[in-house]
Motif scaffolding. Structure first.
Motif, PDB file in Angstrom:
ATOM      1  N   ILE A 145       0.847  -1.197   0.000  1.00 44.83           N
ATOM      2  CA  ILE A 145       0.000   0.000   0.000  1.00 44.83           C
ATOM      3  C   ILE A 145       0.885   1.250   0.000  1.00 44.83           C
ATOM      4  CG2 ILE A 145      -1.628   1.352   1.393  1.00 44.83           C
ATOM      5  CD1 ILE A 145      -3.005  -0.988   0.086  1.00 44.83           C
ATOM      6  N   GLU A 146       1.984   1.190   0.718  1.00 42.58           N
ATOM      7  CA  GLU A 146       2.892   2.341   0.767  1.00 42.58           C
ATOM      8  C   GLU A 146       3.452   2.656  -0.622  1.00 42.58           C
ATOM      9  OE1 GLU A 146       2.308   0.592   4.630  1.00 42.58           O
ATOM     10  OE2 GLU A 146       3.163  -0.352   2.846  1.00 42.58           O
ATOM     11  N   GLU A 147       3.824   1.618  -1.362  1.00 48.51           N
ATOM     12  CA  GLU A 147       4.327   1.835  -2.720  1.00 48.51           C
ATOM     13  C   GLU A 147       3.223   2.437  -3.600  1.00 48.51           C
ATOM     14  OE1 GLU A 147       6.654  -0.499  -6.314  1.00 48.51           O
ATOM     15  OE2 GLU A 147       5.477  -1.698  -4.908  1.00 48.51           O
ATOM     16  N   MET A 148       2.005   1.941  -3.441  1.00 48.36           N
ATOM     17  CA  MET A 148       0.886   2.479  -4.213  1.00 48.36           C
ATOM     18  C   MET A 148       0.693   3.966  -3.894  1.00 48.36           C
ATOM     19  SD  MET A 148      -3.102   1.312  -4.363  1.00 48.36           S
ATOM     20  CE  MET A 148      -3.418   1.918  -2.710  1.00 48.36           C
ATOM     21  N   ASP A 149       0.692   4.308  -2.614  1.00 49.88           N
ATOM     22  CA  ASP A 149       0.528   5.709  -2.213  1.00 49.88           C
ATOM     23  C   ASP A 149       1.624   6.589  -2.806  1.00 49.88           C
ATOM     24  OD1 ASP A 149      -1.763   5.265  -0.750  1.00 49.88           O
ATOM     25  OD2 ASP A 149      -0.721   5.143   1.182  1.00 49.88           O
ATOM     26  N   GLU A 150       2.845   6.111  -2.787  1.00 53.23           N
ATOM     27  CA  GLU A 150       3.977   6.887  -3.312  1.00 53.23           C
ATOM     28  C   GLU A 150       3.802   7.131  -4.811  1.00 53.23           C
ATOM     29  OE1 GLU A 150       7.342   7.399  -5.631  1.00 53.23           O
ATOM     30  OE2 GLU A 150       7.005   5.310  -5.172  1.00 53.23           O
ATOM     31  N   ILE A 151       3.358   6.114  -5.551  1.00 50.06           N
ATOM     32  CA  ILE A 151       3.162   6.264  -6.997  1.00 50.06           C
ATOM     33  C   ILE A 151       2.004   7.209  -7.293  1.00 50.06           C
ATOM     34  CG2 ILE A 151       2.446   5.021  -9.084  1.00 50.06           C
ATOM     35  CD1 ILE A 151       4.150   2.637  -7.997  1.00 50.06           C
ATOM     36  N   ILE A 152       0.891   7.019  -6.601  1.00 51.82           N
ATOM     37  CA  ILE A 152      -0.274   7.886  -6.817  1.00 51.82           C
ATOM     38  C   ILE A 152       0.068   9.333  -6.454  1.00 51.82           C
ATOM     39  CG2 ILE A 152      -2.666   8.357  -6.127  1.00 51.82           C
ATOM     40  CD1 ILE A 152      -2.287   5.846  -7.903  1.00 51.82           C
ATOM     41  N   ASP A 153       0.850   9.524  -5.397  1.00 50.37           N
ATOM     42  CA  ASP A 153       1.252  10.883  -5.000  1.00 50.37           C
ATOM     43  C   ASP A 153       2.075  11.580  -6.085  1.00 50.37           C
ATOM     44  OD1 ASP A 153      -0.073  10.656  -2.607  1.00 50.37           O
ATOM     45  OD2 ASP A 153       1.738  10.298  -1.399  1.00 50.37           O
ATOM     46  N   ARG A 154       2.828  10.807  -6.883  1.00 57.97           N
ATOM     47  CA  ARG A 154       3.644  11.398  -7.952  1.00 57.97           C
ATOM     48  C   ARG A 154       2.796  12.129  -8.985  1.00 57.97           C
ATOM     49  NH1 ARG A 154       7.842   6.993 -10.230  1.00 57.97           N
ATOM     50  NH2 ARG A 154       7.778   5.723  -8.356  1.00 57.97           N
ATOM     51  N   ILE A 155       1.592  11.610  -9.230  1.00 59.81           N
ATOM     52  CA  ILE A 155       0.748  12.269 -10.231  1.00 59.81           C
ATOM     53  C   ILE A 155      -0.342  13.124  -9.579  1.00 59.81           C
ATOM     54  CG2 ILE A 155       1.178  10.552 -12.031  1.00 59.81           C
ATOM     55  CD1 ILE A 155      -1.532   9.318 -11.401  1.00 59.81           C
ATOM     56  N   GLY A 156      -0.395  13.108  -8.252  1.00 60.27           N
ATOM     57  CA  GLY A 156      -1.459  13.787  -7.519  1.00 60.27           C
ATOM     58  C   GLY A 156      -1.553  15.281  -7.722  1.00 60.27           C
ATOM     59  N   ASP A 157      -0.447  15.936  -8.026  1.00 60.97           N
ATOM     60  CA  ASP A 157      -0.524  17.384  -8.244  1.00 60.97           C
ATOM     61  C   ASP A 157      -0.893  17.730  -9.694  1.00 60.97           C
ATOM     62  OD1 ASP A 157       1.943  16.518  -9.250  1.00 60.97           O
ATOM     63  OD2 ASP A 157       2.924  18.429  -8.804  1.00 60.97           O
ATOM     64  N   LYS A 158      -1.040  16.701 -10.535  1.00 63.00           N
ATOM     65  CA  LYS A 158      -1.391  16.923 -11.933  1.00 63.00           C
ATOM     66  C   LYS A 158      -2.714  16.272 -12.328  1.00 63.00           C
ATOM     67  CE  LYS A 158       3.418  17.347 -13.239  1.00 63.00           C
ATOM     68  NZ  LYS A 158       3.694  17.811 -11.924  1.00 63.00           N
ATOM     69  N   ALA A 159      -3.300  15.504 -11.382  1.00 63.02           N
ATOM     70  CA  ALA A 159      -4.541  14.793 -11.707  1.00 63.02           C
ATOM     71  C   ALA A 159      -5.283  14.385 -10.448  1.00 63.02           C
ATOM     72  CB  ALA A 159      -4.216  13.539 -12.523  1.00 63.02           C
ATOM     73  N   GLU A 160      -6.596  14.253 -10.590  1.00 64.74           N
ATOM     74  CA  GLU A 160      -7.411  13.649  -9.539  1.00 64.74           C
ATOM     75  C   GLU A 160      -7.426  12.150  -9.813  1.00 64.74           C
ATOM     76  OE1 GLU A 160     -11.316  15.340  -9.524  1.00 64.74           O
ATOM     77  OE2 GLU A 160     -10.545  17.389  -9.516  1.00 64.74           O
ATOM     78  N   THR A 161      -7.337  11.354  -8.751  1.00 63.29           N
ATOM     79  CA  THR A 161      -7.332   9.904  -8.928  1.00 63.29           C
ATOM     80  C   THR A 161      -8.361   9.251  -8.022  1.00 63.29           C
ATOM     81  OG1 THR A 161      -5.621   9.539  -7.247  1.00 63.29           O
ATOM     82  CG2 THR A 161      -4.877   9.859  -9.533  1.00 63.29           C
ATOM     83  N   ASN A 162      -8.789   8.081  -8.429  1.00 60.52           N
ATOM     84  CA  ASN A 162      -9.663   7.238  -7.630  1.00 60.52           C
ATOM     85  C   ASN A 162      -9.130   5.826  -7.803  1.00 60.52           C
ATOM     86  OD1 ASN A 162     -11.902   5.399  -7.022  1.00 60.52           O
ATOM     87  ND2 ASN A 162     -13.078   7.275  -6.777  1.00 60.52           N
ATOM     88  N   THR A 163      -8.779   5.183  -6.699  1.00 57.77           N
ATOM     89  CA  THR A 163      -8.099   3.894  -6.767  1.00 57.77           C
ATOM     90  C   THR A 163      -8.944   2.802  -6.127  1.00 57.77           C
ATOM     91  OG1 THR A 163      -5.987   5.039  -6.638  1.00 57.77           O
ATOM     92  CG2 THR A 163      -5.969   2.686  -6.156  1.00 57.77           C
ATOM     93  N   ALA A 164      -9.005   1.667  -6.786  1.00 55.78           N
ATOM     94  CA  ALA A 164      -9.693   0.491  -6.247  1.00 55.78           C
ATOM     95  C   ALA A 164      -8.723  -0.690  -6.268  1.00 55.78           C
ATOM     96  CB  ALA A 164     -10.929   0.162  -7.084  1.00 55.78           C
ATOM     97  N   ILE A 165      -8.590  -1.349  -5.130  1.00 54.52           N
ATOM     98  CA  ILE A 165      -7.746  -2.549  -5.050  1.00 54.52           C
ATOM     99  C   ILE A 165      -8.511  -3.710  -5.675  1.00 54.52           C
ATOM    100  CG2 ILE A 165      -6.632  -4.199  -3.475  1.00 54.52           C
ATOM    101  CD1 ILE A 165      -5.272  -1.498  -3.428  1.00 54.52           C
TER     102      ILE A 165
END
Length: 144
Positions: free
Chosen positions: A111-131
């Protein structure tokens, strides 16, 4: 046009891309040279794009899979697409209609790796993630 023999060849190779030419020819009742020529034409016409191997990401420690819906902020689409292409944990991405612009498949070890990756694009896009809990239908061909 694709005839019934071509359909059989495609079905057999979709089931097992490692099928030998001799076995493929026998299963569609053709000689090996005829089967080889048909296969070559299917490739040249772009009907068959690749012969590939399917790897289980869990074998490499990718315990989690997520579907990420992505809506780039104004004027950020090209940059977001580039970032997704540069992050190897994103294994697929489709440009779609609707509220989101992109739907991507992400394989991560935690989950930590997922958060780190999603955070990389977070200032350029809105995201919604489903496991993904389970993949109940593997990718397959549509009816031929």
């Amino acid at each position: 046009m694709i005839d019934e023999v071509d359909r059989q060849i495609i079905d057999l190779l979709a089931e097992n891309a490692r099928l030998s030419l001799k076995e493929l020819a026998a299963r569609v009742n053709l000689s090996s040279p005829s089967a080889s020529e048909r296969l070559k034409r299917l490739e040249e016409r772009g009907v068959i794009r690749a012969f590939t191997v399917e790897v289980n990401p869990q074998s490499f420690g990718y315990a989690l899979q997520a579907i990420v819906r992505i809506r780039p902020l104004p004027a950020q689409m090209a940059r977001v697409q580039q970032m997704i292409e540069e992050i190897p944990q994103f294994t697929e991405c489709d440009k779609v209609t609707g509220d989101d612009c992109l739907v991507a498949r992400l394989h991560v070890r935690s989950i930590e790796e997922m958060d780190e990756i999603i955070d990389r694009i977070g200032d350029k896009a809105e995201t919604n993630t489903a496991i993904v809990k389970a993949q109940t239908l593997k990718r397959r061909l549509p009816p031929l």
